[in-house]
Design a protein around this motif. Structure first.
Motif, PDB file in Angstrom:
ATOM      1  N   ALA A  59     -50.871  -2.912 -35.430  1.00 31.77           N
ATOM      2  CA  ALA A  59     -49.944  -3.770 -34.697  1.00 31.77           C
ATOM      3  C   ALA A  59     -49.663  -3.188 -33.318  1.00 31.77           C
ATOM      4  CB  ALA A  59     -48.639  -3.919 -35.479  1.00 31.77           C
ATOM      5  N   PRO A  60     -49.450  -4.024 -32.309  1.00 27.24           N
ATOM      6  CA  PRO A  60     -49.089  -3.514 -30.982  1.00 27.24           C
ATOM      7  C   PRO A  60     -47.696  -2.904 -31.015  1.00 27.24           C
ATOM      8  CG  PRO A  60     -48.896  -5.896 -31.046  1.00 27.24           C
ATOM      9  CD  PRO A  60     -49.520  -5.494 -32.348  1.00 27.24           C
ATOM     10  N   ALA A  61     -47.430  -1.992 -30.087  1.00 25.64           N
ATOM     11  CA  ALA A  61     -46.119  -1.334 -30.033  1.00 25.64           C
ATOM     12  C   ALA A  61     -45.050  -2.229 -29.440  1.00 25.64           C
ATOM     13  CB  ALA A  61     -46.229  -0.045 -29.221  1.00 25.64           C
ATOM     14  N   ASP A  62     -45.449  -3.237 -28.700  1.00 26.21           N
ATOM     15  CA  ASP A  62     -44.507  -4.119 -28.021  1.00 26.21           C
ATOM     16  C   ASP A  62     -44.833  -5.550 -28.411  1.00 26.21           C
ATOM     17  OD1 ASP A  62     -42.402  -4.716 -26.368  1.00 26.21           O
ATOM     18  OD2 ASP A  62     -43.503  -4.478 -24.492  1.00 26.21           O
ATOM     19  N   PRO A  63     -43.860  -6.329 -28.897  1.00 24.84           N
ATOM     20  CA  PRO A  63     -42.423  -6.073 -28.952  1.00 24.84           C
ATOM     21  C   PRO A  63     -42.010  -5.345 -30.234  1.00 24.84           C
ATOM     22  CG  PRO A  63     -42.832  -8.285 -29.716  1.00 24.84           C
ATOM     23  CD  PRO A  63     -44.190  -7.715 -29.313  1.00 24.84           C
TER      24      PRO A  63
ATOM     25  N   ALA B 264     -34.349  -0.684 -23.186  1.00 22.16           N
ATOM     26  CA  ALA B 264     -35.185  -1.843 -23.489  1.00 22.16           C
ATOM     27  C   ALA B 264     -35.378  -2.693 -22.243  1.00 22.16           C
ATOM     28  CB  ALA B 264     -34.546  -2.672 -24.599  1.00 22.16           C
ATOM     29  N   ALA B 265     -36.581  -3.253 -22.080  1.00 20.05           N
ATOM     30  CA  ALA B 265     -36.870  -4.073 -20.909  1.00 20.05           C
ATOM     31  C   ALA B 265     -36.126  -5.396 -20.954  1.00 20.05           C
ATOM     32  CB  ALA B 265     -38.378  -4.331 -20.808  1.00 20.05           C
ATOM     33  N   ARG B 266     -36.030  -5.979 -22.133  1.00 16.86           N
ATOM     34  CA  ARG B 266     -35.349  -7.261 -22.289  1.00 16.86           C
ATOM     35  C   ARG B 266     -35.032  -7.452 -23.770  1.00 16.86           C
ATOM     36  NH1 ARG B 266     -40.596  -7.873 -21.481  1.00 16.86           N
ATOM     37  NH2 ARG B 266     -40.364  -8.064 -19.236  1.00 16.86           N
ATOM     38  N   VAL B 267     -34.117  -8.357 -24.057  1.00 12.88           N
ATOM     39  CA  VAL B 267     -33.761  -8.701 -25.425  1.00 12.88           C
ATOM     40  C   VAL B 267     -33.852 -10.210 -25.573  1.00 12.88           C
ATOM     41  CG1 VAL B 267     -31.905  -8.805 -27.137  1.00 12.88           C
ATOM     42  CG2 VAL B 267     -32.305  -6.706 -25.854  1.00 12.88           C
TER      43      VAL B 267
ATOM     44  N   VAL C 178     -41.825 -13.316 -21.168  1.00 11.56           N
ATOM     45  CA  VAL C 178     -42.135 -11.936 -20.801  1.00 11.56           C
ATOM     46  C   VAL C 178     -43.065 -11.861 -19.593  1.00 11.56           C
ATOM     47  CG1 VAL C 178     -41.825 -11.139 -23.160  1.00 11.56           C
ATOM     48  CG2 VAL C 178     -44.093 -11.881 -22.429  1.00 11.56           C
ATOM     49  N   ARG C 179     -43.444 -13.010 -19.031  1.00  5.92           N
ATOM     50  CA  ARG C 179     -44.281 -12.984 -17.831  1.00  5.92           C
ATOM     51  C   ARG C 179     -43.785 -14.063 -16.866  1.00  5.92           C
ATOM     52  NH1 ARG C 179     -50.184 -15.680 -19.381  1.00  5.92           N
ATOM     53  NH2 ARG C 179     -49.500 -17.847 -19.310  1.00  5.92           N
TER      54      ARG C 179
ATOM     55  N   ARG D 241     -37.380   2.095 -25.293  1.00  7.31           N
ATOM     56  CA  ARG D 241     -37.557   2.274 -23.852  1.00  7.31           C
ATOM     57  C   ARG D 241     -38.756   1.479 -23.335  1.00  7.31           C
ATOM     58  NH1 ARG D 241     -37.896   7.553 -23.777  1.00  7.31           N
ATOM     59  NH2 ARG D 241     -35.601   7.752 -23.845  1.00  7.31           N
ATOM     60  N   GLY D 242     -38.479   0.573 -22.392  1.00  6.72           N
ATOM     61  CA  GLY D 242     -39.529  -0.207 -21.749  1.00  6.72           C
ATOM     62  C   GLY D 242     -40.091  -1.341 -22.591  1.00  6.72           C
ATOM     63  N   ARG D 243     -39.534  -1.581 -23.764  1.00  6.58           N
ATOM     64  CA  ARG D 243     -40.113  -2.578 -24.651  1.00  6.58           C
ATOM     65  C   ARG D 243     -39.265  -3.853 -24.702  1.00  6.58           C
ATOM     66  NH1 ARG D 243     -41.415   2.210 -27.872  1.00  6.58           N
ATOM     67  NH2 ARG D 243     -43.691   2.395 -27.970  1.00  6.58           N
ATOM     68  N   THR D 244     -39.922  -4.914 -25.146  1.00  5.35           N
ATOM     69  CA  THR D 244     -39.233  -6.162 -25.451  1.00  5.35           C
ATOM     70  C   THR D 244     -38.700  -6.078 -26.874  1.00  5.35           C
ATOM     71  OG1 THR D 244     -40.605  -7.470 -23.952  1.00  5.35           O
ATOM     72  CG2 THR D 244     -39.520  -8.649 -25.746  1.00  5.35           C
ATOM     73  N   VAL D 245     -37.428  -6.423 -27.043  1.00  2.46           N
ATOM     74  CA  VAL D 245     -36.795  -6.370 -28.364  1.00  2.46           C
ATOM     75  C   VAL D 245     -36.444  -7.789 -28.782  1.00  2.46           C
ATOM     76  CG1 VAL D 245     -34.878  -5.469 -29.729  1.00  2.46           C
ATOM     77  CG2 VAL D 245     -35.892  -4.072 -27.907  1.00  2.46           C
TER      78      VAL D 245
END
Length: 613
Positions: A56-60, A112-115, A216-217, A254-258
């Motif tokens: 699985a990807p680390a983000d989100p 976190a980058a965004r929630v 997210v973009r 840190r730096g991730r979308t939650v």
């Protein structure tokens, strides 16, 4: 002699062309396109299953409001809950918005980058205006980095179909549309594109919400839907249970979308995916990961599909004209179909492109099959004539050698429709127990449980379909049926026997000091597709269809009625009038089922009916 040669030459070309025309019907809007569309869905699901799960990807990251977070009162002692301000506020759903805002604020403070909330906030809080004020005040420092859910719904009132767009009442970041597109089989497959948004939401006041995955973009969604590339079954995407929030290190966020949302199966937000049922929040996480990685499944534009289908039809037609025998035509048709599957797999796995596989696959099979039938009839007439001519001139043994088919017969196995009773059973609250048992003890306990459940099914001549984790799936009525009523009766007897054997097993577990087990059982009767499913290396007889999904959802409803472990549908009850003791539990809307389902709690068999074995 019937005029088959001239007619056959025309018919096989028509048979070749019909699937290609159906492949252009993407909606599908006509019956011609429904068959290939269903086959396309099944092929894509098979591709996912053959590929299996991948990392699985680390983000989100999902901040999961899971079953444990909702049942802290059962998992933790009162003194333990007092140790954490968050634990003291957690309990049954719904939670206060102030608590949900604290969850989001914590991960934002950790970098976190965004929630994104996969939770609807379109109405004032049931806990009062102060709760809404606390929510807004807590998240005010990150106003532009917090996104709430926008929900699109279609309702029928008074014979009129009404579309509604429910927007969040809190003015934070841009809202995200939670709608996900489903296949005709009810499997979630794509995120809506800009064309879909304009067609469905164009009459609502602007600005129109973008799909949550595309928040997210900065770029707008593409015109066409973005197909979902699922990395694996439920539980694959990275997640942190809400009740363990404070234990996660800052690097988790840190730096991730939650993505904050409910994942507890008991709340009913389960949707079907190629890997089985999955919480809607996790599916949204998959969509977000696809956008972040640029891995969404795409399709050619309609004109591209048209050129591909036209070119393939011409190539397949020219090739199928070459074989002189029915066997040769069938072998070539199957070889062309195999080439299509390989090309489709390569495009899907390597280029993240979904081709109109069903149309490409069915064209040579249908065209080659019709041509082979014509050739076979002609060869049969030739053999009859040859037999008449040679029967008096050669020996019977030699005649048999001459007339024997020169090649093997080929058959393509397909599923068949059937009506049967489907039983789905799943252990309730087994996750906390499994976390404290040693692997050997866990496997021994599950094997004892499955042995008891399997015996109850087999004694009633049911088919044990599969074991899924700690769940059991069985059918009554396939591959052979003794009649709808008898199969429904057998399913009921098996369910009652399973409950009795679980009680007996719990007595043994209590004597050994092991906590008791509890399960939920769903019973439904309906139409399924039964047959062999898998690959050339492994085939498994199973059933698929909406009835299977309804039974799984029915079993999930037992979480709402813990005092009633066996729930049956009105469809099954109607087959056994006067035979069952039931308690009506009302109508429930089931995902993937067009009308509300009448649900009943099974109490037992009426006096005079045979008891379960």
């Amino acid at each position: 002699m019937p005029p088959w040669p001239g007619l056959g030459r025309r018919l096989w070309w028509l048979a070749l062309a019909a699937p290609l025309l159906a492949g252009l019907d993407r909606a599908p809007l006509t019956p011609l396109g429904q068959g290939p569309r269903l086959l396309d869905d099944q092929l894509v699901q098979t591709f996912f299953q053959l590929r299996g799960a991948r990392p699985a990807p680390a983000d989100p990251v999902i901040l999961a409001i899971d079953a444990d977070s909702l049942e802290l009162g059962e998992l933790l002692a009162p003194g333990e809950r007092q140790a954490s301000p968050l634990w003291r506020q957690m309990g049954p759903w719904p939670w206060t918005r102030a608590l949900q805002a604290r969850l989001a604020a914590h991960v934002l403070e950790q970098g976190a980058a965004r929630v994104l909330f996969n939770i609807e906030f379109s109405q004032p809080s049931r806990f009062g205006p102060a709760d809404d004020r606390a929510f807004a005040a807590t998240l005010a420092p990150w106003r532009e980095r917090v996104h709430l859910a926008a929900v699109y719904a279609v309702q029928e009132e008074g014979g009129l179909v009404q579309s509604r767009l429910r927007l969040p009442i809190h003015p934070l970041g841009a809202p995200g549309l939670t709608t996900l597109l489903q296949s005709p089989r009810g499997v979630v497959e794509a995120v809506p594109g800009q064309d879909w948004i304009q067609a469905r939401l164009g009459d609502f006041p602007p600005p129109l919400p973008r799909p949550m995955a595309f928040l997210v973009r900065p770029a707008a969604p593409p015109p066409a839907p973005m197909g979902l590339d699922f990395p694996g079954p439920a539980g694959t995407m990275p997640r942190v249970p809400a009740w363990k929030l404070l234990e996660a290190p800052p690097s988790t966020w840190r730096g991730r979308t939650v993505l904050i949302g409910v994942t507890a199966p008991g709340l009913g937000d389960l949707q079907e995916t190629p890997f089985g049922p999955m919480a809607g929040t996790e599916i949204q996480a998959v969509a977000l990961a696809n956008v972040l990685q640029g891995r969404g499944l795409g399709r050619l534009p309609l004109a591209g599909d048209g050129l591909l289908l036209l070119g393939w039809g011409a190539l397949a037609g020219l090739q199928l004209r070459r074989p002189a025998s029915a066997g040769g035509t069938l072998r070539l048709a199957l070889a062309l179909a195999g080439a299509v599957l390989l090309a489709g797999w390569a495009a899907w796995a390597g280029a993240w492109m979904r081709l109109p596989l069903a149309a490409l696959l069915l064209a040579p099979v249908a065209g080659g099959g019709v041509r082979a039938v014509g050739q076979g009839l002609a060869e049969s007439r030739e053999r009859a004539y040859l037999h008449q001519v040679l029967s008096r001139r050669v020996s019977p043994t030699l005649l048999r050698d001459i007339l024997r088919s020169p090649g093997p017969l080929w058959n393509q196995a397909v599923g068949s429709r059937a009506r049967c009773a489907v039983l789905f059973s799943d252990l309730v609250g087994f996750t906390p127990l499994s976390a404290v048992l040693e692997p050997a003890e866990l496997f021994a306990l599950l094997n004892r449980y499955f042995e008891a459940m399997a015996g109850a099914v087999l004694e009633q001549e049911g088919l044990l379909d599969k074991f899924i984790g700690d769940a059991v799936m069985a059918e009554f009525g396939v591959p052979r049926s003794r009649g709808d009523a008898e199969e429904a009766r057998s399913a009921v007897r098996a369910a009652l026997a399973m409950q009795e054997r679980l009680e007996a097993l719990n007595l043994e577990l209590a004597a050994a000091g092991t906590p008791p087990l509890r399960h939920g059982i769903g019973l439904h009767f309906g139409e399924v597709i039964a047959g062999n499913l898998g690959s050339s290396q492994r085939l498994e007889f199973t059933v698929v269809g909406a009835s299977v999904n309804v039974t799984s959802r029915l079993e999930g409803l037992t979480r709402l009625f813990p005092e009633h472990p066996i729930l049956v549908s009105g469809d099954l009850l109607a087959l056994l009038p006067g035979e069952l003791e039931v308690l009506p539990l009302g109508s429930h809307r089931i995902k993937g089922w067009p009308v509300p389902l009448e649900v009943y709690a099974l109490q037992g068999l009426r006096p005079g009916e045979a008891a379960p074995g």
